[in-house]
Design a protein around this motif. Sequence first.
Motif, PDB file in Angstrom:
ATOM      1  N   ASP A  50      -4.684   6.483  10.274  1.00  0.00           N
ATOM      2  CA  ASP A  50      -6.026   6.424  11.009  1.00  0.00           C
ATOM      3  C   ASP A  50      -6.744   5.528  10.254  1.00  0.00           C
ATOM      4  N   GLU A  51      -5.463   5.019   9.388  1.00  0.00           N
ATOM      5  CA  GLU A  51      -6.441   3.317   8.706  1.00  0.00           C
ATOM      6  C   GLU A  51      -5.593   2.422   8.635  1.00  0.00           C
ATOM      7  N   LEU A  52      -5.152   2.502   9.564  1.00  0.00           N
ATOM      8  CA  LEU A  52      -4.148   1.063   9.685  1.00  0.00           C
ATOM      9  C   LEU A  52      -4.981   0.116   9.755  1.00  0.00           C
ATOM     10  N   SER A  53      -4.888  -0.997   8.936  1.00  0.00           N
ATOM     11  CA  SER A  53      -5.532  -2.353   8.208  1.00  0.00           C
ATOM     12  C   SER A  53      -4.343  -2.984   7.779  1.00  0.00           C
ATOM     13  N   LYS A  54      -5.139  -4.629   7.742  1.00  0.00           N
ATOM     14  CA  LYS A  54      -4.633  -5.531   6.852  1.00  0.00           C
ATOM     15  C   LYS A  54      -5.304  -5.368   5.683  1.00  0.00           C
ATOM     16  N   THR A  55      -4.214  -5.610   4.562  1.00  0.00           N
ATOM     17  CA  THR A  55      -4.918  -6.172   3.197  1.00  0.00           C
ATOM     18  C   THR A  55      -5.755  -6.802   3.380  1.00  0.00           C
ATOM     19  N   ARG A  56      -7.391  -6.251   2.198  1.00  0.00           N
ATOM     20  CA  ARG A  56      -7.809  -7.778   1.955  1.00  0.00           C
ATOM     21  C   ARG A  56      -7.906  -8.313   0.598  1.00  0.00           C
TER      22      ARG A  56
END
Length: 174
Positions: free
Chosen positions: A168-174
């Motif tokens: 549920d926290e699938l994302s690109k790292t920033r």
Amino acid sequence: MTQAKKKNEWLEWAKAIVIAILIALFLRTFIFATSIVEGESMDPTLEDGERVIFNKIVYLLDEPDRGDIVIIKRPFKNYVKRVIALPGETIEINGSELYINGEKYQQTFLNEEAEERTGNFGPIQVPEDSYFVMGDNRAISKDSRNGLGFIKEDEIIGKSEFVIFPFDELSKTR
């Protein structure tokens, strides 16, 4: 279906499986791998227990840049930290303000609480063959200021690209 046809079909399936395994091993060994974030030193950007995919080939073609979240290989543990200063630069921290080569650097990746708890450090010059890294949760991070020291380029094994777990926290790292 004849016996020869069945045998041929099994051989084709076996070849496909072996090829898929070899491709996966190649990608895992040379291109991408995963790492688990341990601890809270990268909060709020990365949280304890998150699994990230990191790019292993990017630094064979280029060099780490300021702001990159990198995976650092040490003998008994890998660390996930952010590149703050590059080779040859001078870094100084006064309270919540970061200076690189005497110029104030805006830390857009930090929240106000983390900025306030950074403390004082430096000035110190980063050796030509090294990088200065810090965690985003400055108050508790083991980093170049207090335990990891300067990071040699060959200790950086990749750049964090994506958070893949929890799902549920699938994302690109920033």
